[in-house]
Design a protein around this motif. Structure first.
Motif, PDB file in Angstrom:
ATOM      1  N   PRO A 310      64.751  69.735  28.852  1.00 34.48           N
ATOM      2  CA  PRO A 310      63.944  68.607  29.337  1.00 34.48           C
ATOM      3  C   PRO A 310      63.340  68.800  30.726  1.00 34.48           C
ATOM      4  N   GLY A 311      64.094  69.355  31.674  1.00 38.77           N
ATOM      5  CA  GLY A 311      63.549  69.524  33.015  1.00 38.77           C
ATOM      6  C   GLY A 311      62.318  70.394  33.037  1.00 38.77           C
ATOM      7  N   LEU A 312      62.349  71.506  32.295  1.00 39.62           N
ATOM      8  CA  LEU A 312      61.193  72.390  32.233  1.00 39.62           C
ATOM      9  C   LEU A 312      60.112  71.814  31.322  1.00 39.62           C
ATOM     10  N   ARG A 313      60.524  71.119  30.271  1.00 36.57           N
ATOM     11  CA  ARG A 313      59.553  70.476  29.378  1.00 36.57           C
ATOM     12  C   ARG A 313      58.710  69.469  30.144  1.00 36.57           C
ATOM     13  N   LEU A 314      59.368  68.696  31.012  1.00 42.44           N
ATOM     14  CA  LEU A 314      58.642  67.716  31.823  1.00 42.44           C
ATOM     15  C   LEU A 314      57.719  68.399  32.824  1.00 42.44           C
ATOM     16  N   ARG A 315      58.181  69.473  33.436  1.00 43.09           N
ATOM     17  CA  ARG A 315      57.317  70.203  34.365  1.00 43.09           C
ATOM     18  C   ARG A 315      56.052  70.690  33.651  1.00 43.09           C
ATOM     19  N   ALA A 316      56.254  71.309  32.478  1.00 35.40           N
ATOM     20  CA  ALA A 316      55.115  71.846  31.742  1.00 35.40           C
ATOM     21  C   ALA A 316      54.153  70.731  31.329  1.00 35.40           C
ATOM     22  N   HIS A 317      54.695  69.606  30.868  1.00 36.13           N
ATOM     23  CA  HIS A 317      53.841  68.487  30.473  1.00 36.13           C
ATOM     24  C   HIS A 317      53.052  67.956  31.666  1.00 36.13           C
ATOM     25  N   CYS A 318      53.711  67.810  32.804  1.00 34.10           N
ATOM     26  CA  CYS A 318      53.025  67.306  33.997  1.00 34.10           C
ATOM     27  C   CYS A 318      51.941  68.276  34.459  1.00 34.10           C
ATOM     28  N   PRO A 341      74.032  60.135  34.107  1.00 38.60           N
ATOM     29  CA  PRO A 341      74.422  60.418  32.718  1.00 38.60           C
ATOM     30  C   PRO A 341      73.253  60.186  31.775  1.00 38.60           C
ATOM     31  N   PRO A 342      73.175  60.967  30.705  1.00 38.96           N
ATOM     32  CA  PRO A 342      72.073  60.790  29.750  1.00 38.96           C
ATOM     33  C   PRO A 342      72.100  59.398  29.109  1.00 38.96           C
ATOM     34  N   HIS A 343      70.960  59.003  28.604  1.00 42.25           N
ATOM     35  CA  HIS A 343      70.830  57.760  27.846  1.00 42.25           C
ATOM     36  C   HIS A 343      71.039  58.064  26.372  1.00 42.25           C
ATOM     37  N   ILE A 344      71.827  57.252  25.692  1.00 41.58           N
ATOM     38  CA  ILE A 344      72.064  57.422  24.255  1.00 41.58           C
ATOM     39  C   ILE A 344      71.492  56.211  23.525  1.00 41.58           C
ATOM     40  N   ASP A 345      70.596  56.453  22.582  1.00 45.61           N
ATOM     41  CA  ASP A 345      70.069  55.375  21.744  1.00 45.61           C
ATOM     42  C   ASP A 345      71.069  55.022  20.660  1.00 45.61           C
ATOM     43  N   THR A 346      70.846  53.881  20.046  1.00 51.88           N
ATOM     44  CA  THR A 346      71.754  53.443  18.977  1.00 51.88           C
ATOM     45  C   THR A 346      71.699  54.368  17.762  1.00 51.88           C
ATOM     46  N   ASP A 347      70.604  55.126  17.621  1.00 51.70           N
ATOM     47  CA  ASP A 347      70.516  56.060  16.491  1.00 51.70           C
ATOM     48  C   ASP A 347      71.116  57.423  16.814  1.00 51.70           C
ATOM     49  N   GLY A 348      71.739  57.557  17.998  1.00 48.81           N
ATOM     50  CA  GLY A 348      72.406  58.790  18.361  1.00 48.81           C
ATOM     51  C   GLY A 348      71.529  59.792  19.107  1.00 48.81           C
ATOM     52  N   ARG A 349      70.256  59.488  19.316  1.00 46.15           N
ATOM     53  CA  ARG A 349      69.407  60.375  20.104  1.00 46.15           C
ATOM     54  C   ARG A 349      69.819  60.290  21.574  1.00 46.15           C
ATOM     55  N   VAL A 350      69.758  61.432  22.252  1.00 52.27           N
ATOM     56  CA  VAL A 350      70.186  61.518  23.645  1.00 52.27           C
ATOM     57  C   VAL A 350      69.002  61.947  24.496  1.00 52.27           C
ATOM     58  N   PHE A 351      68.830  61.285  25.644  1.00 51.68           N
ATOM     59  CA  PHE A 351      67.690  61.553  26.509  1.00 51.68           C
ATOM     60  C   PHE A 351      68.155  61.758  27.948  1.00 51.68           C
ATOM     61  N   PHE A 357      61.527  57.754  32.907  1.00 49.30           N
ATOM     62  CA  PHE A 357      61.909  57.664  31.498  1.00 49.30           C
ATOM     63  C   PHE A 357      61.609  56.266  30.992  1.00 49.30           C
ATOM     64  N   ARG A 358      60.788  56.179  29.981  1.00 52.40           N
ATOM     65  CA  ARG A 358      60.362  54.926  29.331  1.00 52.40           C
ATOM     66  C   ARG A 358      59.761  53.939  30.335  1.00 52.40           C
ATOM     67  N   ASP A 359      59.113  54.492  31.346  1.00 55.34           N
ATOM     68  CA  ASP A 359      58.382  53.663  32.306  1.00 55.34           C
ATOM     69  C   ASP A 359      57.037  53.309  31.667  1.00 55.34           C
ATOM     70  N   ASP A 370      64.004  64.328  25.515  1.00 54.91           N
ATOM     71  CA  ASP A 370      64.986  64.414  24.429  1.00 54.91           C
ATOM     72  C   ASP A 370      65.829  65.681  24.561  1.00 54.91           C
ATOM     73  N   LEU A 371      67.146  65.507  24.624  1.00 56.01           N
ATOM     74  CA  LEU A 371      68.056  66.665  24.676  1.00 56.01           C
ATOM     75  C   LEU A 371      69.115  66.601  23.589  1.00 56.01           C
ATOM     76  N   THR A 372      68.851  65.821  22.528  1.00 59.44           N
ATOM     77  CA  THR A 372      69.846  65.649  21.463  1.00 59.44           C
ATOM     78  C   THR A 372      70.309  66.988  20.906  1.00 59.44           C
ATOM     79  N   ASP A 373      69.367  67.858  20.581  1.00 59.82           N
ATOM     80  CA  ASP A 373      69.721  69.137  19.954  1.00 59.82           C
ATOM     81  C   ASP A 373      70.378  70.099  20.939  1.00 59.82           C
ATOM     82  N   ARG A 374      70.357  69.767  22.222  1.00 59.69           N
ATOM     83  CA  ARG A 374      70.967  70.628  23.237  1.00 59.69           C
ATOM     84  C   ARG A 374      72.369  70.177  23.634  1.00 59.69           C
ATOM     85  N   MET A 375      72.835  69.095  23.053  1.00 58.82           N
ATOM     86  CA  MET A 375      74.173  68.604  23.371  1.00 58.82           C
ATOM     87  C   MET A 375      75.201  69.402  22.567  1.00 58.82           C
TER      88      MET A 375
END
Length: 537
Positions: A310-318, A341-351, A357-359, A370-375
């Motif tokens: 996510p940190g590099l993904r955000l840099r690249a997007h910006c 700490p990361p945010h966890i949605d009710t569906d189990g996705r982790v951010f 974030f969600r501003d 999204d870092l769900t697959d990296r947990m």
């Protein structure tokens, strides 16, 4: 005049097996360690040519090298004016090399004593053009990649070898000369990228020696490694653009090129967007972003973006969207205090909780966070033994950056799946598997049961909020007792034993490792054919 016996012997002597090229520039404090590690090799010194190229040193390195050459006939010392980087001295050393193989050793690092013997043996056995040796970080410097599997042949697309493109590896000299490979001269940083990239992409056979610590990569107490020096980052990014154009010329667009570009976004394109970026004023930051943007536009595919953390993904997007203020906030979040700490949605996705974030006032999509697959569950089984009729297990387990939670040991078999709660404090857990009660309070049936550890953890909302659960197989480590017999038994003994199971009657119990992965299993019934694991506690 007739040649002397010594001269005649020298004329008929076979060429060395390996030429070790060492660029030297003001590294006198480290030369004993570096050169000494070459002279201590188990490979016969007559098969090693050592070429030290003094690149205008002013700290006594030149005198030291001359003195060592008087005592080591296989050491050749070349002196030249300072050239501004390791590229020219490596090229000069390469021109003097006569060995079948080349090894490039930095003068502040050192070799394991068996390194050259193992590397050249691998190359000779498998016809390798390049052989990687396991790299070990030292003195605060981390290894660029953890090579864990010895292999006769790998590619940049199916192994981690492309993640270390530095010079410190073994090359077949005829291969280097055939492709006219040379280092970029006059650069302190990334001078070895074109050499390393072209070599890996053109080599027919690349091998890995991972079962021995071959190369020790040292940090310096004064932080003077070339990779730590101040850099004109706009010029650097322009240079990287030329390097990546070479990659694109070798590998057409598609999954293979994207695999390589993920490494370059990590290692070169986005690397300056950390402390060096924050050290510049607003105009300097914008100039750096403008220099990186063409590389992002050219090489950042959706596949590459998704593969970045996510940190590099955000840099690249910006960078792609010219969001300079958001880029600065993301970089500052990574170089500041401990992340939230990361945010966890009710569906189990982790951010990841990076800025904005969600501003609703910003245009940063959830996918960038999204870092769900990296947990990934980080865990170790650190102890196991029989205690009476039960197996006691202990270990460490954690989901990084997620607080609280619970640990269970899972028994997985054809007769069902059962959970056994563990005591959990910090990252440490302790559990007891009793065959008499392991099946939800009832006796565990006969059969083979795989053992896993499961962690359930929570985000910033605490135990009242959504949770994330991950499982991993338990893998016994090698018994700590060096006197343990080769079949895995030790003084505590985990040989098959008869255990009571209440009304189900006794059973023979065996702990064993599965093949080929070594996962811990418990077998109940007739004695298991596999060797039992030794106890460790």
């Amino acid at each position: 005049m007739p040649a002397s016996d010594d001269t005649a012997a020298a004329d008929t002597a076979p060429p060395p097996t390996v030429s070790v090229v060492i660029p030297v520039h003001n590294t006198r404090p480290y030369l004993d360690r570096s050169l000494g590690s070459v002279f201590a090799q188990t490979l016969d010194q007559r098969r090693i040519q050592v070429i030290a190229v003094d690149d205008g040193s002013t700290d006594g390195s030149a005198r030291y090298l001359a003195e060592r050459a008087r005592h080591h006939p296989n050491l050749t010392v070349v002196h030249q004016p300072a050239s501004g980087g390791a590229g020219r001295p490596r090229n000069v050393g390469l021109a003097h090399a006569t060995g079948d193989y080349l090894f490039f050793l930095d003068s502040d690092d050192h070799l394991g004593t068996e390194a050259l013997a193992r590397l050249t043996r691998m190359a000779l056995t498998h016809g390798s053009d390049i052989v990687y040796g396991r790299i070990v970080g030292a003195d605060g410097r981390a290894a660029p990649v953890d090579l864990r599997t010895t292999a006769a042949a790998v590619t940049p697309f199916d192994s981690p070898v492309y993640w270390t493109l530095a010079a410190y590896k073994l090359f077949r000299r005829s291969f280097v000369e055939h492709h006219r490979l040379r280092f970029t001269e006059g650069r302190l940083l990334a001078e070895d990228l074109p050499f390393g990239i072209t070599a890996l992409l053109r080599a027919e056979t690349v091998s890995v020696v991972a079962d021995y610590d071959c190369y020790y990569l040292h940090g310096r107490p004064d932080d003077s490694n070339a990779s730590r020096q101040d850099t004109d980052w706009c010029e650097y990014l322009d240079y990287i653009g030329g390097v990546l154009a070479g990659v694109a010329a070798e590998v057409p667009p598609g999954p293979h090129r994207d695999t390589l570009m993920v490494r370059h976004f990590h290692g070169e394109i986005l690397m300056p967007f950390a402390a060096p970026y924050l050290a510049r004023d607003t105009a300097g930051r914008r100039a750096m972003a403008a220099a990186a943007r063409p590389l992002v536009d050219r090489y950042l595919t959706d596949r590459v973006l998704a593969a970045l953390p996510p940190g590099l993904r955000l840099r690249a997007h910006c960078l792609r969207r010219s969001l300079d203020d958001e880029l600065t906030a993301v970089v500052r979040a990574d170089t500041g205090t401990r992340p939230r700490p990361p945010h966890i949605d009710t569906d189990g996705r982790v951010f990841a909780r990076y800025p904005y974030f969600r501003d609703p006032a910003r245009t940063l999509p959830d996918t960038c966070y999204d870092l769900t697959d990296r947990m990934v569950l980080r865990q170790r089984l650190t102890g196991w033994r029989w205690s009476g009729g039960a197996v006691r297990l202990r270990g460490t387990a954690a989901l990084p950056h997620l607080g609280g939670g619970a640990v269970e040991v899972l028994l997985h078999g054809s007769g069902g799946d059962y959970r056994i709660p563990a005591r959990y404090e910090g990252e440490h857990w302790l559990a007891e598997v009793d065959p008499a009660t392991a099946a939800d309070g009832r006796p565990l049936p006969d059969g083979t049961w795989g053992l896993k550890v499961a962690v359930t953890a929570h985000g910033g909302a605490g135990t009242t909020g959504p949770a994330l659960r991950r499982e991993a197989w338990l893998v016994p480590e090698t018994p700590a007792d060096p006197k343990a017999p080769p079949d895995g038994r030790d003084a505590a003994g985990l040989a098959p034993r008869t255990v009571a199971r209440g009304p189900a009657g006794p059973a023979v119990a065996t702990l064993f490792r599965s093949r080929p992965h070594g996962h811990l299993h418990l077998h109940l019934g007739t004695p298991c054919a596999g060797p039992p694991v030794g106890a460790l506690w």
